[in-house]
Scaffold this active site. Structure first.
Site, PDB file in Angstrom:
ATOM      1  N   ASP A 218       0.832  -1.197   0.000  1.00  0.00           N
ATOM      2  CA  ASP A 218       0.000   0.000   0.000  1.00  0.00           C
ATOM      3  C   ASP A 218       0.872   1.254   0.000  1.00  0.00           C
ATOM      4  OD1 ASP A 218      -2.751   1.111   0.359  1.00  0.00           O
ATOM      5  OD2 ASP A 218      -1.870   1.903   2.195  1.00  0.00           O
ATOM      6  N   GLU A 282      14.744 -15.410   0.408  1.00  0.00           N
ATOM      7  CA  GLU A 282      15.101 -16.422   1.396  1.00  0.00           C
ATOM      8  C   GLU A 282      14.159 -17.618   1.352  1.00  0.00           C
ATOM      9  OE1 GLU A 282      14.862 -14.479   5.134  1.00  0.00           O
ATOM     10  OE2 GLU A 282      16.364 -12.949   4.663  1.00  0.00           O
TER      11      GLU A 282
END
Length: 567
Positions: A218, A282
């Protein structure tokens, strides 16, 4: 039919997000399982099969985290829990498992520009002294004037009024001011503070560990502010989020100079997304970041999706393009060129929870800046029939384009903006902060209809609804449209099936010439797409019609109609 000889592609790679059609669920208004009038996570879970049947690839959920709901969840008080209004973390896990079981990816909303004023971080800041580390997590500043009675600068809130609010010290004396680009209950975080960076790395990992496939970011273009927080005068003719049409607009041209408005599009934001890119890397699988960045033109927007930053960003230039063939051709070509230039897919979007639904917007005559909304006293004329006809044609064009597309819940039913909401029912902060001058976004957020009969049109079993639903919902309910081969729902299902089957998301766009200025015509994946945006019919090109946005009779392509052809 001649080709221009130029082609555009989606860039390299085969990750799911390069070609996905992603369906936005606005949880408050999707489906309500417990009957309290507000949608919830169990309601979403119950209707996931319908989304799989529609033919989308992924679901994006607007905020469901703990929040006082002063801005419908975009004021987050706890980033790592579910608000009881929507259910529990267990409900989320069940929803996620069900979606993955149906082959649907799940993206969730992340709100990093600001928190709720109810967040413990902000409460600690209020309880701390001026200049403390806790206050350094936000933008606290002394006021101007002899007694500090004036705001630190002249910035305006997106929702109307000043962007600064003064606090009261524990002894009752006036204190510092804090920045909020949105509502007073949404204090902006200070992203120059390394502590803030570390908190959000943990938030990302919390949800990634649960198995989410990505995040919609956002206000991605507003997180970093210019050094010194200098005064700025917004363009009142533009739209509220800084896009091509908006009240706080960005520079119209690409430049090495910083934008003139110091709260949008700052260069430092790119370092945040590079950091987050590493966090997502990751994890196994193709996790994605999609930014809500109201940045124009596309070449500047594309900087947010360079290989080491976000994977996608919304193409608001496309959303804001008027229903004119030359403008549409230009924004498509510019978008493909810009995004291809950084190896990213272009995204395409026509509606979301912040804009007037395109089934209405494309039928509006008159000025309607983004963020202002529509209501009974809006100084515009709305042609609902033309709006829906153009919306169907616009979607037919959009879903033939290479790249990724976003759909907003209910647009597959042809839902219009609800304009005649009573003043007493409105809940958007924009409505209150502008004293009713702007209607805001409630009209696109009304709970959607699942059944033509029954309480609240199948939204729940009690008839409760946080925003009132119009009677026309009975005609546009999903079960009614399922029975109509010419319904908007039937059109969307056909478009999505053909798009998937013909690999259009990963295709190449080749412009076709030999048509008039009022026509958009291109070829992708063996499909010829022709859209007539003019005032008169044109001859329908040769070929087998695979999809038409309107039923065809004869050999002409009517106005505001688009077709897909083979051969």
């Amino acid at each position: 039919m001649a080709s221009t000889g130029t082609t555009s592609t989606t860039g390299g790679g085969h990750e799911w997000w390069r070609t996905a059609v992603i369906y936005q669920v606005y949880p408050r208004s999707f489906a309500d399982a417990n009957g309290d009038g507000v949608g919830d996570l169990p309601g979403i879970t119950a209707h996931l099969p319908e989304l799989q049947n529609l033919g989308v690839d992924a679901v994006w959920l607007s905020p469901f985290m703990t929040s006082p709901q002063r801005d419908a969840g975009y004021d987050v008080a706890d980033y790592c829990d579910v608000d009881p209004l929507f259910g529990t973390l267990d409900d989320f896990d069940r929803m996620l498992e069900a979606a993955h079981g149906l082959g649907l990816r799940v993206i969730i909303d992340l709100v990093p520009n600001h928190t709720s004023s109810d967040h413990v971080w902000f409460k600690d800041a209020l309880a701390s002294s001026d200049g403390s580390p806790e206050r350094g997590h936000y933008w606290f500043r002394d006021g101007k004037g002899e007694n500090g009675d004036e705001p630190p600068n002249n910035w305006e809130s997106v929702f109307g009024g000043p962007a600064w609010t003064r606090v009261t010290n524990p002894d009752g004396t006036p204190g510092q001011w804090y920045l909020h680009l949105f509502d007073t209950s949404q204090p902006d975080l200070n992203w120059t503070d390394p502590w803030v960076w570390e908190q959000f790395r943990g938030i990302l990992r919390f949800w990634l560990d649960r198995g989410v496939d990505g995040f919609r970011i956002d206000v991605a273009h507003g997180m970093v502010k210019a050094d010194g927080l200098p005064d700025a005068t917004p363009d009142e003719a533009a739209g509220s989020m800084g896009g091509a049409g908006g009240a706080l607009a960005l520079e119209p041209e690409i430049s090495d100079e910083p934008p003139s408005l110091p709260y949008w599009g700052q260069e430092g934001g790119h370092e945040i997304f590079r950091d987050w890119h590493k966090v997502l890397a990751e994890y196994d699988g193709d996790r994605a970041l999609c930014g809500e960045a109201w940045v124009d033109p596309p070449a500047k927007l594309a900087r947010y999706v360079r290989p080491d930053e976000m994977q996608q960003t919304f193409n608001f230039s496309y959303l804001e393009t008027p229903w004119q063939a030359p403008a549409l051709r230009t924004v498509i070509a510019d978008s493909l060129a810009a995004f291809n230039g950084v190896g990213a897919p272009s995204t395409w979007v026509l509606s979301n929870h912040d804009v007037v639904r395109h089934a209405t917007r494309l039928g509006v005559s008159g000025d309607n800046p983004q963020g202002h909304g529509l209501g009974p006293k809006s100084n515009v004329t709305v042609d609902a029939v033309t709006g829906l006809r153009r919306a169907r044609a616009a979607t037919t064009v959009m879903l033939a384009l290479p790249g990724s597309a976003y759909l907003f819940q209910g647009e597959e039913l042809g839902l219009p903006e609800v304009i005649d909401l009573p003043d007493s029912a409105r809940q958007d902060p924009t409505w209150f902060r502008t004293d009713g001058e702007r209607y805001g976004r409630d009209g696109c957020r009304v709970p959607i209809p699942w059944t033509a009969a029954g309480p609240s049109f199948g939204f729940n079993d009690t008839g409760a609804s946080w925003l009132p639903q119009p009677a026309i919902w009975a005609l546009l309910a999903r079960d009614a449209e399922e029975l109509d081969p010419d319904s908007t729902l039937a059109l969307y299902k056909l478009l999505l099936a053909e798009r998937e089957g013909r690999g259009l998301g990963a295709g190449e766009l080749e412009w076709l010439k030999g048509f008039g200025d009022d026509v958009v015509a291109f070829r992708n994946g063996g499909v010829t797409v022709v859209a007539n945006l003019g005032e008169a019919s044109i001859a329908l090109p040769d070929g087998e019609v695979v999809v038409s946005s309107e039923p065809l009779t004869g050999t002409d392509l009517p106005t505001d109609t688009a077709v897909w052809l083979l051969g």
